[in-house]
Scaffold this motif. Structure first.
Motif, mmCIF file in Angstrom:
data_model
loop_
_atom_site.group_PDB
_atom_site.id
_atom_site.type_symbol
_atom_site.label_atom_id
_atom_site.label_comp_id
_atom_site.label_asym_id
_atom_site.label_seq_id
_atom_site.Cartn_x
_atom_site.Cartn_y
_atom_site.Cartn_z
ATOM 1 N N GLN A 22 36.969 -10.230 28.215
ATOM 2 C CA GLN A 22 37.397 -11.378 27.429
ATOM 3 C C GLN A 22 36.545 -12.575 27.807
ATOM 4 O O GLN A 22 36.008 -12.656 28.911
ATOM 5 C CB GLN A 22 38.869 -11.687 27.636
ATOM 6 C CG GLN A 22 39.225 -12.297 28.969
ATOM 7 C CD GLN A 22 40.697 -12.634 29.045
ATOM 8 O OE1 GLN A 22 41.452 -12.425 28.107
ATOM 9 N NE2 GLN A 22 41.135 -13.147 30.159
ATOM 10 N N ASP A 26 39.394 -17.870 26.365
ATOM 11 C CA ASP A 26 40.665 -17.201 26.079
ATOM 12 C C ASP A 26 41.544 -17.162 27.321
ATOM 13 O O ASP A 26 42.750 -17.404 27.252
ATOM 14 C CB ASP A 26 40.426 -15.778 25.572
ATOM 15 C CG ASP A 26 40.012 -15.727 24.109
ATOM 16 O OD1 ASP A 26 40.321 -16.669 23.358
ATOM 17 O OD2 ASP A 26 39.392 -14.726 23.722
ATOM 18 N N ASN A 47 42.038 -8.807 27.267
ATOM 19 C CA ASN A 47 41.735 -8.336 25.929
ATOM 20 C C ASN A 47 42.011 -6.830 25.881
ATOM 21 O O ASN A 47 41.396 -6.081 26.632
ATOM 22 C CB ASN A 47 40.269 -8.617 25.594
ATOM 23 C CG ASN A 47 39.938 -8.324 24.157
ATOM 24 O OD1 ASN A 47 40.557 -7.492 23.510
ATOM 25 N ND2 ASN A 47 38.931 -9.005 23.653
ATOM 26 N N PRO A 98 43.917 -13.046 22.804
ATOM 27 C CA PRO A 98 42.528 -13.494 22.759
ATOM 28 C C PRO A 98 42.071 -13.735 21.323
ATOM 29 O O PRO A 98 42.483 -13.019 20.406
ATOM 30 C CB PRO A 98 41.749 -12.348 23.405
ATOM 31 C CG PRO A 98 42.660 -11.171 23.379
ATOM 32 C CD PRO A 98 44.058 -11.687 23.325
#
Length: 135
Positions: A22, A26, A47, A98
């Motif tokens: 990720q 995020d 993620n 995310p």
């Protein structure tokens, strides 16, 4: 970093272990929501999109147009075969998931490290000769 420097891209094991990635913005947003919300139990901020290490290395190789070779070294005993966060709690309790797509985050990351390399000349991220550019 290895791909940008046309150094061998190292994979430990056969590369079939999975990871999720990720972008930092995020994670920061998730932490912000967690710190400023009412939910105070553990929550995964990651993620859930999963890649094999081998496919991700090939993806980076292609994005950087690197002349690197992908090399395989022995897998460490404690290397987990799968990493994929379950983010249902984050979605339900803090309204987070995310938003930066992996390819977008990777593009930004490659651009950043290319600028660092242009300024510093070389980065050795790990091992006995590890070095990073001065801030």
């Amino acid at each position: 970093i290895q791909a940008l420097q046309n150094k061998n891209i190292t994979i430990y094991g056969e590369g079939e272990q999975t990871r999720s990635f990720q972008y930092v913005s995020d994670l920061v947003e998730g932490l912000y929501r967690l710190m400023n919300g009412d939910y105070d139990l553990p929550v995964n901020l990651g993620n859930p999109q999963e890649y094999t290490v081998k496919s991700f290395a090939q993806y980076i190789h292609n994005m950087t147009k690197s002349k690197s070779q992908i090399v395989y070294l022995p897998k460490s005993q404690d290397d987990p075969s799968q990493r994929r966060p379950e983010i249902v709690t984050a979605k339900e309790k803090i309204g987070w998931e995310p938003v930066v797509k992996v390819d977008q985050g990777l593009k930004k990351t490659i651009e950043f490290f290319q600028r660092v390399l242009n300024d510093a000349g070389e980065i050795i991220p790990t091992g006995p000769g590890a070095a990073k550019p001065e801030a």
